[in-house]
Design an enzyme around this catalytic site. Structure first.
Site, PDB file in Angstrom:
ATOM      1  N   THR A 158      -0.478   9.397  14.237  1.00 20.56           N
ATOM      2  CA  THR A 158       0.169   9.723  12.771  1.00 20.56           C
ATOM      3  C   THR A 158       1.551   9.991  12.635  1.00 20.56           C
ATOM      4  O   THR A 158       2.366   9.622  13.678  1.00 20.56           O
ATOM      5  CB  THR A 158      -0.654  10.890  12.220  1.00 20.56           C
ATOM      6  OG1 THR A 158      -0.424  11.061  10.648  1.00 20.56           O
ATOM      7  CG2 THR A 158      -0.419  12.230  13.079  1.00 20.56           C
ATOM      8  N   LYS A 209       3.602   6.030  13.923  1.00 21.47           N
ATOM      9  CA  LYS A 209       2.828   5.063  13.435  1.00 21.47           C
ATOM     10  C   LYS A 209       3.569   3.545  13.750  1.00 21.47           C
ATOM     11  O   LYS A 209       3.063   2.331  14.300  1.00 21.47           O
ATOM     12  CB  LYS A 209       2.557   4.881  12.065  1.00 21.47           C
ATOM     13  CG  LYS A 209       1.507   5.751  11.744  1.00 21.47           C
ATOM     14  CD  LYS A 209       0.903   5.820  10.226  1.00 21.47           C
ATOM     15  CE  LYS A 209      -0.036   6.680   9.982  1.00 21.47           C
ATOM     16  NZ  LYS A 209      -0.579   6.614   8.455  1.00 21.47           N
ATOM     17  N   ALA A 216       6.213   2.195  -2.262  1.00 21.33           N
ATOM     18  CA  ALA A 216       6.418   1.111  -1.347  1.00 21.33           C
ATOM     19  C   ALA A 216       6.411   1.710   0.245  1.00 21.33           C
ATOM     20  O   ALA A 216       7.295   1.209   0.918  1.00 21.33           O
ATOM     21  CB  ALA A 216       7.449   0.085  -1.761  1.00 21.33           C
ATOM     22  N   ARG A 272      10.705   3.101  -7.009  1.00 23.35           N
ATOM     23  CA  ARG A 272      12.084   3.382  -7.475  1.00 23.35           C
ATOM     24  C   ARG A 272      13.255   3.029  -6.564  1.00 23.35           C
ATOM     25  O   ARG A 272      14.419   2.688  -7.028  1.00 23.35           O
ATOM     26  CB  ARG A 272      12.215   4.989  -7.591  1.00 23.35           C
ATOM     27  CG  ARG A 272      12.111   5.813  -6.088  1.00 23.35           C
ATOM     28  CD  ARG A 272      12.174   7.404  -6.187  1.00 23.35           C
ATOM     29  NE  ARG A 272      12.112   7.802  -4.687  1.00 23.35           N
ATOM     30  CZ  ARG A 272      12.115   8.837  -4.511  1.00 23.35           C
ATOM     31  NH1 ARG A 272      12.231   9.824  -5.299  1.00 23.35           N
ATOM     32  NH2 ARG A 272      11.912   9.344  -3.315  1.00 23.35           N
ATOM     33  N   THR A 273      12.899   2.710  -5.282  1.00 24.04           N
ATOM     34  CA  THR A 273      13.731   1.960  -4.330  1.00 24.04           C
ATOM     35  C   THR A 273      13.546   0.409  -4.284  1.00 24.04           C
ATOM     36  O   THR A 273      12.324   0.159  -3.531  1.00 24.04           O
ATOM     37  CB  THR A 273      13.925   2.851  -3.019  1.00 24.04           C
ATOM     38  OG1 THR A 273      13.894   4.290  -3.239  1.00 24.04           O
ATOM     39  CG2 THR A 273      14.935   2.370  -2.102  1.00 24.04           C
TER      40      THR A 273
HETATM   41  P1  ATR Z   1       3.425   7.205   3.154  1.00 26.51           P
HETATM   42  O1  ATR Z   1       3.720   6.754   4.929  1.00 26.51           O
HETATM   43  O2  ATR Z   1       2.476   8.183   3.058  1.00 26.51           O
HETATM   44  O3  ATR Z   1       3.269   5.807   2.273  1.00 26.51           O
HETATM   45  P2  ATR Z   1       6.133   7.108   2.712  1.00 26.51           P
HETATM   46  O4  ATR Z   1       6.361   5.910   3.773  1.00 26.51           O
HETATM   47  O5  ATR Z   1       7.179   8.276   2.796  1.00 26.51           O
HETATM   48  O6  ATR Z   1       4.774   7.830   2.770  1.00 26.51           O
HETATM   49  O7  ATR Z   1       6.363   6.523   1.279  1.00 26.51           O
HETATM   50  C1  ATR Z   1       6.383   7.349   0.182  1.00 26.51           C
HETATM   51  C2  ATR Z   1       6.360   6.554  -1.121  1.00 26.51           C
HETATM   52  O8  ATR Z   1       6.470   7.500  -2.314  1.00 26.51           O
HETATM   53  C3  ATR Z   1       7.848   5.793  -1.262  1.00 26.51           C
HETATM   54  O9  ATR Z   1       7.681   4.588  -1.848  1.00 26.51           O
HETATM   55  C4  ATR Z   1       8.771   6.683  -2.306  1.00 26.51           C
HETATM   56  O10 ATR Z   1       9.608   6.108  -2.848  1.00 26.51           O
HETATM   57  P3  ATR Z   1      11.024   5.687  -2.105  1.00 26.51           P
HETATM   58  O11 ATR Z   1      10.827   4.431  -1.322  1.00 26.51           O
HETATM   59  O12 ATR Z   1      12.098   5.494  -3.194  1.00 26.51           O
HETATM   60  O13 ATR Z   1      11.603   6.794  -1.495  1.00 26.51           O
HETATM   61  C5  ATR Z   1       7.715   7.196  -3.016  1.00 26.51           C
HETATM   62  N1  ATR Z   1       8.221   8.405  -3.635  1.00 26.51           N
HETATM   63  C6  ATR Z   1       8.000   9.657  -2.953  1.00 26.51           C
HETATM   64  N2  ATR Z   1       8.330  10.501  -3.860  1.00 26.51           N
HETATM   65  C7  ATR Z   1       8.514  10.049  -5.180  1.00 26.51           C
HETATM   66  C8  ATR Z   1       9.227  10.544  -6.278  1.00 26.51           C
HETATM   67  N3  ATR Z   1       9.245  11.795  -6.519  1.00 26.51           N
HETATM   68  N4  ATR Z   1       9.211   9.595  -7.516  1.00 26.51           N
HETATM   69  C9  ATR Z   1       8.905   8.349  -7.203  1.00 26.51           C
HETATM   70  N5  ATR Z   1       8.402   7.687  -6.040  1.00 26.51           N
HETATM   71  C10 ATR Z   1       8.359   8.709  -4.816  1.00 26.51           C
END
Ligand code: ATR
Length: 284
Positions: free
Chosen positions: A67, A71, A132, A156-157
């Site tokens: 985890t 990963k 994403a 958003r990114t």
């Molecule tokens: P995981 O491995 O659980 O998928 P991660 O790789 O940190 O976690 O991805 C989290 C996703 O949630 C990302 O796409 C993030 O957006 P960014 O790529 O722009 O960082 C998105 N995310 C997290 N907080 C957010 C928020 N407040 N509003 C919109 N998107 C959010």
């Protein structure tokens, strides 16, 4: 559980691992199916990952989960990576076959099982994925490999959404689109399944889409957030009479699939129900 000189170890490698639910799931399943294995957690800092993987081989640890934050980095120490897992680029499950370490990612497969267990099908479906990150990647790649018709990634990114779109285009026939625009009613007109993979709504009252949106058709709404059980996204779906899949289902099903990879045993629906209740009780 009768621990004896033949008992083998299965472990979780992560940092932190303190609040993991995996030992509860796997030790229940190991006992239920008479597997002489014990599941434990190892808190491994990034600088110690390589040595820990060597330890898996030298100590004869038969399998593990991986985890955050390992990963992606763990891949370089493994001997074989399953095909879709290669495209995903992250491993959460390892099987040790006589010191030959095989890597898998069970997140996307677990998510798909959560949908199909409820009687939904994926063929010809048009899917929107919000987010994403790592979870989005594994879900998107598995959905594409199952032949869904169309995947749209909203994040958003923008470049992260684009990266996933490129991986899909390069490897599958699924049509793909990506965008950083906010979701509105019109953008849901042709969507059959919408999945939140962001952490938005995790222990907050935030919702990953505008709650005033009123979809003009039936959509299956899935959230990978499982705390709270009923997220604002799920509440929005229910307010609009849409079908829902809860985050806890994916959490349990990714573990069930890992257990299957390790033991070749498919746990029953009753096991899933028992684990759900176990989770609820531990949460209280
Ligand atoms: P995981 O491995 O659980 O998928 P991660 O790789 O940190 O976690 O991805 C989290 C996703 O949630 C990302 O796409 C993030 O957006 P960014 O790529 O722009 O960082 C998105 N995310 C997290 N907080 C957010 C928020 N407040 N509003 C919109 N998107 C959010």
């Amino acid at each position: 559980m009768n621990i004896n000189s033949s008992t083998k170890t299965i472990c979780l490698l992560g940092h932190p691992v303190k609040h993991s639910f995996s030992p509860s799931i796997h030790n229940y399943l190991m006992k239920k199916y008479n597997q002489n294995n014990i599941y434990v957690c190892f808190d491994v800092e990034e600088k110690n990952l390589e040595k820990s993987i060597e330890g898996i081989k030298s100590l004869g640890i038969v399998a593990c989960n991986v985890t955050i934050p390992h990963k992606v980095n763990v891949i370089k120490y493994l001997d074989y990576i399953e095909e879709n897992t290669k495209i995903i680029g992250a491993v959460n499950t390892i099987k040790n076959e006589a010191c030959y370490l095989k890597g898998y990612n069970t997140d996307g497969v677990g998510f798909i099982k959560s949908i199909t267990d409820k009687g939904y099908t994926l063929s010809k479906k048009r899917v929107m994925i919000i987010g994403a990150g790592g979870s989005s990647r594994s879900i998107a790649i598995e959905l594409a490999s199952k032949g869904v018709d169309y995947i749209e990634i909203r994040n958003r990114t923008l470049y992260k959404a684009k990266d996933i779109a490129i991986s899909i285009k390069d490897n599958f026939n699924t049509k793909v689109k990506y965008s950083d625009e906010a979701i509105d009613t019109k953008s849901l007109e042709n969507i059959d399944i919408i999945i939140n993979t962001t952490s938005v709504g995790m222990e907050t009252k935030e919702c990953p889409i505008d709650k005033n949106i009123k979809p003009s058709k039936d959509i299956l709404v899935c959230d990978i957030v499982y705390k709270p059980h009923e997220t604002e996204f799920i509440k929005w779906a229910k307010d609009n009479n849409l079908g829902v899949v809860y985050g806890i289902d994916m959490l349990i099903n990714q573990a069930i699939y890992a257990f299957y990879i390790w033991t070749n045993i498919k746990p029953s629906k009753e096991d899933i129900q028992y684990i759900r209740e176990l989770y609820e009780n531990q949460r209280l």
